[in-house]
Each structure stands twice: as C-alpha cells, then as structure tokens.
Design an enzyme around this catalytic site. Structure first.
Site, PDB file in Angstrom:
ATOM      1  CG  MET A  41      -1.245   0.729   1.331  1.00 17.99           C
ATOM      2  SD  MET A  41      -2.665   0.725   2.791  1.00 17.99           S
ATOM      3  CE  MET A  41      -1.424   1.176   4.143  1.00 17.99           C
ATOM      4  CG  ASP A  43       0.322   8.485  -2.467  1.00 17.61           C
ATOM      5  OD1 ASP A  43       1.007   7.895  -2.823  1.00 17.61           O
ATOM      6  OD2 ASP A  43       0.150   8.848  -3.837  1.00 17.61           O
ATOM      7  CB  SER A 100      -2.331   9.347  -6.436  1.00 17.32           C
ATOM      8  OG  SER A 100      -1.610   8.233  -5.374  1.00 17.32           O
ATOM      9  CD  GLU A 225       5.396  11.736  -6.242  1.00 20.32           C
ATOM     10  OE1 GLU A 225       5.560  11.243  -6.743  1.00 20.32           O
ATOM     11  OE2 GLU A 225       5.139  11.882  -4.707  1.00 20.32           O
TER      12      GLU A 225
HETATM   13  C1  FRU Z   1       3.156   9.691  -4.090  1.00 14.81           C
HETATM   14  C2  FRU Z   1       3.145   8.571  -5.826  1.00 14.81           C
HETATM   15  C3  FRU Z   1       1.810   9.803  -6.783  1.00 14.81           C
HETATM   16  C4  FRU Z   1       1.854   9.045  -8.047  1.00 14.81           C
HETATM   17  C5  FRU Z   1       1.446   7.449  -6.731  1.00 14.81           C
HETATM   18  C6  FRU Z   1       2.204   6.231  -7.131  1.00 14.81           C
HETATM   19  O1  FRU Z   1       3.189   8.770  -3.273  1.00 14.81           O
HETATM   20  O2  FRU Z   1       4.196   8.607  -6.449  1.00 14.81           O
HETATM   21  O3  FRU Z   1       2.397  10.754  -7.521  1.00 14.81           O
HETATM   22  O4  FRU Z   1       0.649   8.812  -8.250  1.00 14.81           O
HETATM   23  O5  FRU Z   1       2.624   7.746  -5.830  1.00 14.81           O
HETATM   24  O6  FRU Z   1       1.768   4.587  -6.497  1.00 14.81           O
END
Ligand code: FRU
Length: 494
Positions: A41, A43, A100, A225
C-alpha cells in the site's frame, strides 16, 4: 569457563527462540492504524465522506509486497479508527494503472452519471501507461474518471477517459477535486513536476486550464505530488490552504508535505508569503490529503512511510500503514498563518486511563499495554525526554532542547534499522510556540510514534521495527517539572 560459554549460548538460544516464535503479524501489524489486508500500500486516495461512512481508497499492488501495478484498494469506517476492508475498487485497464486521485459527491449530477433518485460518487485519478513510459514517451500520465451509484461499493469507469490528456509533462498526476460554490464549478489541483496546475470544469468531464502555482516558491528538492487545495474558516473569514507533497526534499530527508496559505479567486491561488511550511517534520507522513464532503471540518490522513525505504521495511505479508487521521485547524502566530494537526477525537473516545499524575520531578515509568496515548505539559525552558523501550535495549527517544528550541526523535537504536542506510537517525523539528508550557501528545502503536506538540503546531511521525514490543515509556523531566501526565490505553480497533 566452558560451562559459562555453554550457559551463555543456552540463554542466547532461548532469546532467539523467543524472538522467532513471535510472528510478523503479532510484532509489527499496528493495532489502531490502517493497514491493507495483505501486500503493498502507498498513498491514501479518493477519501470521501458519504451517508455517515468515511471511504478510504489507497494505492495498492495486491500481488506483491513491493510497489507495482497500481489498483485502488478500499476500506470504510464510521469513526475513522475502526476500518472494514472492502473489495478492490479500481483495476488497471488499457489506459494504464490507477495512480493517486480523489473522489467527490456529485450532488447536482453535473456529470450526468446518476439516474433519477440516485447520487453518483465520482473518482478522479491518474492513469499511468507503463508501456508508454518504457517507450520513452512523456505523455504517459492522463486523468480519468470512474463513478459509483451504489454508495461507493462498485465503480464503473467513464467510457470517454481520459478527461485530461497529457500536454507532454512526464510527472502529471494526482488530481484533487473540490466544488467551488461561488462560481458553481469544480476545481482541480494537479501536480506537474515542479508546480501545481489548476483546472476548472462544469461537469467533471470537460476541463479548462486556469493557472499554475509554485515554480518560484516553496521547497523544490524533488517532484511535486499529491496536492490539495481547499478553503478553511478563520474567524468568519475564508482562507485557502494548498497542500503540496514533495519527494525527495523533506526537512528530515526523502518524502514530506509542505503547505501554503493564501487566497483563491476561482482561477488562481496566491500565497500570502513565500515561507516554506511543513505539515509534519518526521520522515513518515507522506501523500496526505483531506476527506471531501466533510463541511468545514478538514481531516487528513497520510501514508506512514517514506519513498527512501518504503519498499524495504521489514514486513513481508503487507507493507505500510496510514497515519492516524488528523483534524486540521488554521491558527495565527502573530501575523503568520499555520496549519495545526491533531488526532481525530474518536481515537481517544473509548480509551482507558491507565496513568495519571498531577506533577513529576523525577523520571516516571509508564507501562505500555497495547496502543497508548501519552499526554503531558512541560516547562519550555528545560529539556525533557521520553524513552520507549523493550528489555533488549531497543528504544526510541523523544527529546526537547530548550537552547535550540527543537524537538527530536532518535530511532538509531529502535530495533531493525539495517534494511536501509537512511533509516537509523535523529530527526529534528523547530518549536514555533512562545508559550512557557509545551503541550505534548504522543500516539504510540506497535511500529509508530506520532508526536503532536503545542496543540499540533509542530508534528513528527516516525516508524520503527523493534525485535520485541516496547514495554515501557520513561518520562524524564530532567531538571524541570512535568505536569498533567496521563496515559490512555486505546482498545485495539482493526
Ligand atoms: C506519491 C505517488 C503519486 C503517484 C503514486 C503512485 O507517493 O508517487 O504521485 O500517483 O504515488 O503510486
């Protein structure tokens, strides 16, 4: 001499056996923090409150305990602490894996997904085309939609995805959507490498680029992000907050969460000043964003890990936990705005008080039994420590240094640390409050410590992996005095 050596060996083997007989599950699976049932797991995603239920989706690789093809795992809760696992909500498709994003309640049926009598929940997420990335393209991340008309149980992908194509930016992801009532439109914040792009839409399907924020402001040690732009109320005034996650470049290395406070006019976000502010100074709170549809209450949950070592932490059957959900508040320190965070009230609602002392002047032992919340007040002109440990001499030490006005967490001797060179270390955080008394709240689980000081003004989150559960915390007032010391045992809530 020989006998002594045999004796030593015998006791050493006993202690080995003791260590081995404890399963990974017993030793490391948190009691009061959310973890996936199995596998990887990262985000938290799509958090939305609807019909009395908090939905938590999350970046999930169901087939492995390391990062890989992303799905959205799903869990629900009525109190943000006890979670029920739900079937996986979103699977990869021909447009890519599911990165995400966020979810909203489309109460006015702007997207037209709901039939009469229904309400649609709409998820907005990034689709990551791994093959396109391999081919060396730069447009492999696009934004797509899915909707649910059965209160979040099952999800249907929109058949005209993507709703935002990629203009040629390699890092173009993590859409967070809110309803902007003054202009009756949806607003999306989207991370694009070193900035946040703002889009608007009348119907979640058609998006217009509005503005960009951040190229010359804030911390830029890594990629931006998981943004989150939302209004908060402060003494009858609306103030806007923009959360921006960043990896690497955090104050204690690796992944971290910065935020900006300012104004938003439906088109453009403008920060009040160019200060870099951090939501959490510890190394282990990342990608946190807030629940949607909770009115003026703002609740954030973060992924309790750090990209530096997330794939190597010593659990095999599952990897990573979330932080305790935290309620955010805006406060003013003189002329400066700050965002505070404290655990949601339901965490301690059913706890048992196990220890209470009005004042202590010498070291005091608090016995741990399960997850514990320790609170006290300390004199800001004196130093103090809290050391939580087991009988293997493994420990994690919280300290305050009045000279430097600095909190620290030392996890160098916390247990297993060798899995990554950057895991062992001392992490520090400044104290902002000027009050003579420091309020401390510590949330301890089997493998995590969350430190909230001065009502959530300075926060630190650290994970650790002892070879045996910590048994006691020693609260040491050194030369000073600690008052209102109490400990609360939180019943196991999985
Ligand atoms: C942040 C991230 C996001 C991306 C996701 C991929 O931790 O790098 O930017 O959408 O994780 O799992």
């Amino acid at each position: 001499m020989k006998r002594a050596v045999y004796c030593l060996l015998f006791f050493y083997c006993l202690s080995c056996q003791e260590k081995l007989s404890v399963t990974e599950e017993e030793l490391y699976r948190p009691d009061i923090h959310f973890t996936p049932p199995k596998a990887w797991m990262n985000d938290p995603n799509g958090m939305v409150y609807y019909k009395g239920v908090y939905h938590l989706f999350y970046q999930h690789n169901p087939d492995s305990s390391v990062w890989g093809p992303m799905h959205w795992g799903h869990a629900t809760s009525k109190n943000l602490i006890e979670w029920q696992h739900e079937p996986i909500a979103l699977f990869p498709d021909s447009l890519g894996t599911i990165f995400s994003g966020s979810a909203v309640v489309d109460s006015n049926n702007t997207a037209g997904f709901a039939k009469p009598g229904e309400t649609a929940l709409v998820a907005i997420f990034t689709q990551h085309d791994a093959a396109g990335e391999k081919e060396g393209r730069s447009d492999f991340q696009t934004q797509g939609l899915a909707y649910s008309v059965d209160d979040g149980k099952t999800w249907i992908k929109y058949d005209h995805n993507p709703v935002i194509k990629n203009p040629g930016i390699r890092d173009f992801r993590d859409p967070k959507v809110i309803w902007y009532a003054p202009q009756k439109k949806w607003i999306m914040s989207l991370a694009a490498q070193n900035k946040i792009l703002i889009y608007s839409s009348p119907d979640l399907k058609h998006w217009t680029a509005e503005s960009s924020f951040g190229e010359n402001i804030g911390a830029h040690g890594g990629v931006w992000e998981c943004p989150d732009l939302f209004p908060m109320q402060y003494e009858g005034k609306t103030v806007w907050v923009l959360i921006v996650n960043l990896n690497p470049g955090a104050p204690n290395k690796g992944s971290g969460t910065q935020y900006f406070v300012g104004d938003f006019d439906g088109h453009r976000f403008k920060a009040y000043n160019d200060q870099t502010l951090w939501l959490d100074y510890g190394p282990d709170n990342y990608a946190g964003v807030t629940w949607s549809n909770t009115g003026d209450q703002k609740i954030l949950i973060g992924w309790m890990s750090n990209w530096m070592y997330a794939n190597q932490v010593p659990t095999q059957s599952w990897r990573s936990a979330m932080t305790i959900p935290r309620e955010l508040k805006l406060v003013k320190l003189g002329e400066e705005w700050r965002l505070t965070s404290l655990p949601v009230a339901s965490l301690t609602a059913s706890g048992n008080n196990t220890f209470n002392k009005k004042a202590i002047k010498k070291v005091e032992k608090i016995k741990l039994s399960g997850s514990t919340v320790i609170t006290f007040e300390a004199d800001a002109t004196k130093d103090f420590t809290v050391t939580c440990m087991n009988d293997q001499q493994e420990k994690i030490v919280i300290a305050y240094d009045p000279g430097k006005k600095e909190f620290s967490i030392d996890r160098r001797a916390s247990g297993q640390t060798a899995f990554h060179p950057d895991f062992a270390g001392i992490h520090t955080a400044p104290r902002f409050h000027k009050d003579r008394s420091i309020k401390i709240k510590i949330v301890l689980d089997k493998t995590s410590l969350e430190l909230f000081t001065d009502d959530g003004l300075t926060v630190m989150t650290d994970i650790f992996f002892p070879s045996k559960a910590y048994q006691d915390c020693w609260v040491d007032p050194k030369e000073g005095q600690i008052t209102h010391l109490s400990s609360l045992q939180v019943p196991i809530k999985k």
